[in-house]
Scaffold this motif. Structure first.
Motif, PDB file in Angstrom:
ATOM      1  N   MET A  10       0.828  -1.196   0.000  1.00  7.86           N
ATOM      2  CA  MET A  10       0.000   0.000   0.000  1.00  7.86           C
ATOM      3  C   MET A  10       0.870   1.257   0.000  1.00  7.86           C
ATOM      4  SD  MET A  10      -3.120   0.720   2.690  1.00  7.86           S
ATOM      5  CE  MET A  10      -2.254   1.725   3.903  1.00  7.86           C
ATOM      6  N   LEU A  12       1.698   5.251   0.853  1.00 14.32           N
ATOM      7  CA  LEU A  12       1.554   5.999   2.100  1.00 14.32           C
ATOM      8  C   LEU A  12       0.200   6.701   2.169  1.00 14.32           C
ATOM      9  CD1 LEU A  12       3.165   6.688   4.655  1.00 14.32           C
ATOM     10  CD2 LEU A  12       4.130   8.644   3.449  1.00 14.32           C
ATOM     11  N   GLN A  29       8.659  -1.784  -5.812  1.00 13.34           N
ATOM     12  CA  GLN A  29      10.117  -1.648  -5.822  1.00 13.34           C
ATOM     13  C   GLN A  29      10.765  -2.556  -4.786  1.00 13.34           C
ATOM     14  OE1 GLN A  29      11.665   2.677  -6.637  1.00 13.34           O
ATOM     15  NE2 GLN A  29       9.730   2.882  -5.572  1.00 13.34           N
ATOM     16  N   VAL A 154      -0.163  -5.026   6.037  1.00 17.07           N
ATOM     17  CA  VAL A 154       0.106  -3.916   5.120  1.00 17.07           C
ATOM     18  C   VAL A 154       1.614  -3.818   4.909  1.00 17.07           C
ATOM     19  CG1 VAL A 154       0.030  -1.403   4.857  1.00 17.07           C
ATOM     20  CG2 VAL A 154      -1.943  -2.625   5.791  1.00 17.07           C
ATOM     21  N   LEU A 156       3.752  -1.161   3.757  1.00 19.27           N
ATOM     22  CA  LEU A 156       3.613   0.278   3.512  1.00 19.27           C
ATOM     23  C   LEU A 156       4.857   0.818   2.824  1.00 19.27           C
ATOM     24  CD1 LEU A 156       1.553   2.590   4.233  1.00 19.27           C
ATOM     25  CD2 LEU A 156       3.074   3.105   6.144  1.00 19.27           C
ATOM     26  N   PRO A 158       6.925   4.105   0.758  1.00 22.21           N
ATOM     27  CA  PRO A 158       6.978   5.572   0.843  1.00 22.21           C
ATOM     28  C   PRO A 158       6.738   6.267  -0.482  1.00 22.21           C
ATOM     29  CG  PRO A 158       9.204   4.682   0.863  1.00 22.21           C
ATOM     30  CD  PRO A 158       8.269   3.501   0.830  1.00 22.21           C
ATOM     31  N   PRO A 181      -0.273  -2.319  15.521  1.00 23.82           N
ATOM     32  CA  PRO A 181       0.298  -3.488  14.869  1.00 23.82           C
ATOM     33  C   PRO A 181       0.902  -4.481  15.868  1.00 23.82           C
ATOM     34  CG  PRO A 181       1.745  -1.606  14.543  1.00 23.82           C
ATOM     35  CD  PRO A 181       0.498  -1.094  15.182  1.00 23.82           C
ATOM     36  N   VAL A 184       5.846  -5.254  13.522  1.00 26.13           N
ATOM     37  CA  VAL A 184       6.397  -4.181  12.687  1.00 26.13           C
ATOM     38  C   VAL A 184       7.788  -4.629  12.256  1.00 26.13           C
ATOM     39  CG1 VAL A 184       7.094  -1.764  12.533  1.00 26.13           C
ATOM     40  CG2 VAL A 184       5.183  -2.411  14.022  1.00 26.13           C
ATOM     41  N   GLN A 186      10.876  -3.554   9.551  1.00 26.68           N
ATOM     42  CA  GLN A 186      11.338  -2.580   8.583  1.00 26.68           C
ATOM     43  C   GLN A 186      12.229  -3.258   7.546  1.00 26.68           C
ATOM     44  OE1 GLN A 186      10.282   0.414   8.061  1.00 26.68           O
ATOM     45  NE2 GLN A 186      11.591   0.468   6.267  1.00 26.68           N
ATOM     46  N   GLY A 189      12.822   0.078   1.974  1.00 30.69           N
ATOM     47  CA  GLY A 189      11.766   0.782   1.250  1.00 30.69           C
ATOM     48  C   GLY A 189      10.382   0.220   1.470  1.00 30.69           C
ATOM     49  N   VAL A 190      10.203  -0.484   2.590  1.00 32.87           N
ATOM     50  CA  VAL A 190       8.887  -1.050   2.924  1.00 32.87           C
ATOM     51  C   VAL A 190       8.824  -1.288   4.423  1.00 32.87           C
ATOM     52  CG1 VAL A 190       9.681  -3.420   2.477  1.00 32.87           C
ATOM     53  CG2 VAL A 190       7.229  -2.909   2.395  1.00 32.87           C
ATOM     54  N   THR A 191       7.652  -0.999   4.987  1.00 30.76           N
ATOM     55  CA  THR A 191       7.409  -1.280   6.394  1.00 30.76           C
ATOM     56  C   THR A 191       6.286  -2.312   6.477  1.00 30.76           C
ATOM     57  OG1 THR A 191       7.931   1.044   6.838  1.00 30.76           O
ATOM     58  CG2 THR A 191       6.957  -0.226   8.648  1.00 30.76           C
ATOM     59  N   LEU A 193       3.566  -4.223   8.374  1.00 32.45           N
ATOM     60  CA  LEU A 193       2.720  -4.001   9.547  1.00 32.45           C
ATOM     61  C   LEU A 193       1.634  -5.071   9.586  1.00 32.45           C
ATOM     62  CD1 LEU A 193       2.307  -0.227   8.755  1.00 32.45           C
ATOM     63  CD2 LEU A 193       3.543  -1.070  10.765  1.00 32.45           C
ATOM     64  N   TYR A 195      -1.902  -6.339  11.656  1.00 27.14           N
ATOM     65  CA  TYR A 195      -2.955  -5.935  12.579  1.00 27.14           C
ATOM     66  C   TYR A 195      -3.950  -7.080  12.796  1.00 27.14           C
ATOM     67  CZ  TYR A 195      -1.288  -1.248  11.391  1.00 27.14           C
ATOM     68  OH  TYR A 195      -0.497  -0.155  11.186  1.00 27.14           O
TER      69      TYR A 195
END
Lengths: 199, 199
Positions: A10, A12, A29, A154, A156, A158, A181, A184, A186, A189-191, A193, A195
């Motif tokens: 997804m 941001l 990416q 998700v 996430l 940027p 969450p 999490v 990291q 270029g992606v987080t 998450l 839930y």
């Protein structure tokens, strides 16, 4: 008994596809910016090359998946992923009409024409004690509205897409609250998450 | 020289306010669900009560803020925060017309009528070597479009609002990519994410 999970990459600003099916190069990416190679099933797809942190999470989660639920739109858009879903599990396709070229279900695709609850039930049967993953967008929306969804993932990224298709489409009954969450992670270029849906 | 930053508490589906200015109770649950008390300036506002993890981040960031830029809409909506912004710094209000009851600027509010660049320049002058924080929504959009923005902070909360006001409004020039997140802090019911704008 496994869980019913939806997940998507997804932007941001909340979009899983940009305007007119654009933005996938930007959204995904993270599928090509790391050192760890993860092969995909199906025809002619290059492997993922993702960060070690992403790979550790994704591998573990993928091992837990027993079946998928997708909509007919995605099935058609991807031309049935060349014959089998890249995640290499049986895929339940929710559709109004079975495709003419698929008179019978097989180990790759099962077609359900009587609604989301039947599609999820069929996927659970196929998944055994593993998890069912439901595609984002309209499938995820219907699952959440029907109280069938246990977890939401998700990835996430940027980028701001400014419009497009949202994770839960035109969700009835918003606002909806999740817990977490609960995870999490990291990546590059992606987080990632995760839930839990409140029951 | 300080940075120009925008930040907002945002729902998982990308909204900083729900439909018709709803959803603030859900968005800002994290302002009251922790053990660490952070006092706010201004009239009659209760202190924040946030998690230790959130408090460590937020305190550090707030100490770095030298001035704010907000729009006239928020200034009016909050009735000028009772006289001074809760963050206890000078606040530049971008407006078409100076309010009739404020013929002069003072240490609390400065009014700028000639556009976002002038508003940010004024705020930088007031902030000295500290940072300028620009309010989310239209102000953030104008700053990003004008190339004035250095960082974006998102306090992501696990609620789906289904509609409302987005972090960057109707952003021209989307898609836009950021770098990061350069910081990820998990609080209680909130994930603090910090991104850098690519120049």
């Amino acid at each position: 008994m496994g869980k019913v999970i939806t997940g998507a990459t997804m932007s941001l600003d909340g979009f899983i596809a940009g305007p007119e099916e654009s933005g996938f190069d930007l959204l995904f990416q993270w599928h090509g910016n790391g050192d760890v190679e993860i092969p995909l099933a199906g025809a002619d797809l290059p492997p993922l090359r993702i960060s070690a942190a992403s790979a550790e999470l994704i591998r573990h989660e993928w091992e837990g998946i027993g079946a998928l639920v997708v909509g007919r739109y995605l099935y058609d858009l991807t031309s049935a992923w060349g014959g089998r879903h890249p995640l290499d599990v049986p895929t339940v396709v929710l559709t109004h009409n079975r495709p003419a070229d698929r008179p019978e279900d097989d180990e790759n695709f099962v077609f359900v024409t009587d609604g989301i609850e039947a599609a999820v039930a069929k996927a659970k049967e196929l998944a055994g004690d593993r998890n069912v993953v439901v595609n984002g967008g309209q499938m995820a929306r219907q699952c959440l509205e029907a109280g069938l969804l246990d977890e939401v993932g998700v990835e996430l990224v940027p980028v701001v897409l400014g419009g497009g298709k949202t994770l839960f489409g035109e969700l009835a009954g918003a606002p909806v609250q999740f817990d977490g969450p609960v995870t999490v992670v990291q990546g590059s270029g992606v987080t990632h998450l995760r839930y839990r849906v409140r029951k």
